[in-house]
Design a protein around this motif. Sequence first.
Motif, mmCIF file in Angstrom:
data_model
loop_
_atom_site.group_PDB
_atom_site.id
_atom_site.type_symbol
_atom_site.label_atom_id
_atom_site.label_comp_id
_atom_site.label_asym_id
_atom_site.label_seq_id
_atom_site.Cartn_x
_atom_site.Cartn_y
_atom_site.Cartn_z
ATOM 1 N N LEU A 106 0.789 -1.038 0.491
ATOM 2 C CA LEU A 106 -0.509 0.486 0.141
ATOM 3 C C LEU A 106 1.013 1.471 0.053
ATOM 4 N N ILE A 107 0.571 2.219 -0.062
ATOM 5 C CA ILE A 107 0.842 3.645 -0.707
ATOM 6 C C ILE A 107 0.565 4.665 0.634
ATOM 7 N N LYS A 108 1.059 5.243 1.422
ATOM 8 C CA LYS A 108 0.498 6.232 2.106
ATOM 9 C C LYS A 108 0.753 7.578 1.650
ATOM 10 N N LYS A 109 -0.746 8.190 1.938
ATOM 11 C CA LYS A 109 -1.035 8.887 0.750
ATOM 12 C C LYS A 109 -0.492 10.439 0.820
ATOM 13 N N ARG A 110 0.324 11.094 2.624
ATOM 14 C CA ARG A 110 0.718 12.016 2.889
ATOM 15 C C ARG A 110 2.216 11.400 2.568
ATOM 16 N N LEU A 111 2.862 10.225 2.249
ATOM 17 C CA LEU A 111 3.940 10.348 1.205
ATOM 18 C C LEU A 111 4.118 9.922 0.098
ATOM 19 N N PHE A 112 3.434 9.909 -0.274
ATOM 20 C CA PHE A 112 3.111 10.308 -1.949
ATOM 21 C C PHE A 112 2.918 11.847 -1.694
ATOM 22 N N TYR A 113 2.466 12.681 -1.729
ATOM 23 C CA TYR A 113 2.176 14.100 -1.661
ATOM 24 C C TYR A 113 3.276 14.289 -1.475
ATOM 25 N N ARG A 114 4.108 14.249 -0.426
ATOM 26 C CA ARG A 114 5.090 14.974 0.111
ATOM 27 C C ARG A 114 5.806 14.489 -1.078
ATOM 28 N N ASP A 115 6.803 13.458 -0.689
ATOM 29 C CA ASP A 115 7.499 12.384 -1.849
ATOM 30 C C ASP A 115 7.226 12.525 -3.728
ATOM 31 N N GLY A 116 6.356 11.953 -3.450
ATOM 32 C CA GLY A 116 5.981 12.075 -5.067
ATOM 33 C C GLY A 116 5.921 13.552 -6.225
ATOM 34 N N LEU A 117 4.890 13.842 -5.392
ATOM 35 C CA LEU A 117 5.201 15.042 -6.315
ATOM 36 C C LEU A 117 6.437 16.185 -6.091
ATOM 37 N N PHE A 118 7.488 16.129 -4.663
ATOM 38 C CA PHE A 118 7.701 16.948 -4.686
ATOM 39 C C PHE A 118 9.303 16.568 -5.517
ATOM 40 N N TYR A 119 9.247 15.116 -5.835
ATOM 41 C CA TYR A 119 9.936 14.016 -7.136
ATOM 42 C C TYR A 119 9.008 15.052 -7.857
ATOM 43 N N LEU A 120 8.205 15.004 -8.482
ATOM 44 C CA LEU A 120 7.632 15.487 -9.916
ATOM 45 C C LEU A 120 8.706 16.287 -10.417
ATOM 46 N N LEU A 121 8.285 17.495 -9.390
ATOM 47 C CA LEU A 121 9.222 18.984 -9.610
ATOM 48 C C LEU A 121 10.611 18.751 -9.382
ATOM 49 N N THR A 122 10.823 18.226 -8.439
ATOM 50 C CA THR A 122 12.833 17.991 -9.768
ATOM 51 C C THR A 122 12.898 17.690 -10.166
ATOM 52 N N VAL A 123 12.077 16.609 -11.052
ATOM 53 C CA VAL A 123 12.262 16.106 -11.963
ATOM 54 C C VAL A 123 11.719 17.268 -13.194
ATOM 55 N N GLY A 124 10.964 17.934 -13.459
ATOM 56 C CA GLY A 124 10.033 19.091 -13.587
ATOM 57 C C GLY A 124 11.934 20.340 -13.953
ATOM 58 N N VAL A 125 12.256 20.722 -12.646
ATOM 59 C CA VAL A 125 13.320 21.795 -12.744
ATOM 60 C C VAL A 125 14.269 21.142 -13.139
ATOM 61 N N THR A 126 14.865 20.128 -13.215
ATOM 62 C CA THR A 126 15.818 19.236 -14.144
ATOM 63 C C THR A 126 16.019 19.343 -15.561
ATOM 64 N N ILE A 127 14.925 19.102 -15.913
ATOM 65 C CA ILE A 127 14.523 19.036 -17.297
ATOM 66 C C ILE A 127 14.897 20.318 -17.557
ATOM 67 N N LEU A 128 14.343 21.843 -17.086
ATOM 68 C CA LEU A 128 14.118 23.173 -17.619
ATOM 69 C C LEU A 128 15.468 23.541 -17.137
ATOM 70 N N GLY A 129 16.431 23.229 -16.732
ATOM 71 C CA GLY A 129 17.762 22.777 -16.592
ATOM 72 C C GLY A 129 18.314 22.868 -17.401
ATOM 73 N N ILE A 130 18.001 21.669 -17.915
ATOM 74 C CA ILE A 130 19.115 20.589 -18.740
ATOM 75 C C ILE A 130 19.327 20.620 -20.687
ATOM 76 N N TRP A 131 17.598 21.067 -20.314
ATOM 77 C CA TRP A 131 16.897 21.194 -21.858
ATOM 78 C C TRP A 131 17.844 22.119 -22.959
ATOM 79 N N ASP A 132 18.491 22.775 -22.109
ATOM 80 C CA ASP A 132 19.135 23.853 -23.189
ATOM 81 C C ASP A 132 20.844 23.636 -23.593
ATOM 82 N N GLY A 133 21.139 21.918 -23.104
ATOM 83 C CA GLY A 133 22.255 21.467 -23.170
ATOM 84 C C GLY A 133 23.522 22.131 -22.640
ATOM 85 N N ASN A 134 23.198 22.539 -21.755
ATOM 86 C CA ASN A 134 24.302 23.313 -20.868
ATOM 87 C C ASN A 134 23.716 23.787 -18.969
#
Length: 309
Positions: A95-123
Amino acid sequence: MWYSLLIIILCFIAFERASDYLVEGLGSISQHFEISEAVLGATIAAMGSSAPEFASSAFSVVENHPTIGLGTIVGSAIFNITIIVGGSALIGKYLIKKRLFYRDGLFYLLTVGVTILGIWDGNISRIEAIFWVILFIVYLSWLIHDAKIGCPIPKEQFEKTTKRKAIAYIVIGLIIIGVAARFLIIQVATLTEAWGISESIFSLIIVAAGTSVPDFFTSIQAAKKKMGSMAVSNALGSNIFDILASIGIPFSFRATTSVETGISISLIGLIVSVGLALFLMRYKWNVTRKDGSLLIGTYVTYVVLIIMI
């Protein structure tokens, strides 16, 4: 060439053992200062198991092979969210605990989004790297806050030892990880040049999987104890640390870093794997063996595609 390959394998083995020493030492010494077990589990366990990735990234900058460090972190992130989360599910539905999902999962999604924005231009610029470090501090503060108010956080059991033994564990762990990381970067650079293959491809697949071994075993053990949410949280928390701290801190010492095409393309694989994993977790608030097989299949597909490209 085969000598370099042997050294790389030995480095992976050293990472696994040294991470155990480091985590146990940090956990024990922190207990002497009466830091709560909840805070320890939320911080030291995740960061200690991610020490190999951090050291590899740091020495890739020192040895002027930043592509190896970047490839290791991005590849490790994909490995963790597919193989670790999926592999844990193969042991049994959890089972997945909802608070863990919303904290770790969504913050990780934010992390990935920030990473893509930072790396996508090649630098990656120094400003972007520093921003990632700030985001990591925000996440770490959030974990500590949740631990103090008694909200669900990943818990790790630490055996209390004498201060002298704890300090010895920490010193031994850091030395082994540092030496292994330095040899790893040097030998990967030597091997890829001798074999005529890309540093990014080798680090995205081989080095990433090798440095993720401590995280893998931590999550598998949690799954065997019917603590599926801890397995997921370990994987997500380690990924957040890997990306924000393991890239942010070392690369903030460089004015700018070029990103090879293989790593940029892998960002697509990262966002797909993260999106799929979070969808499966959120769909029925559990992860089944079927879901685990799908995640592992996604990783295999990614490896095949990145090799072909």
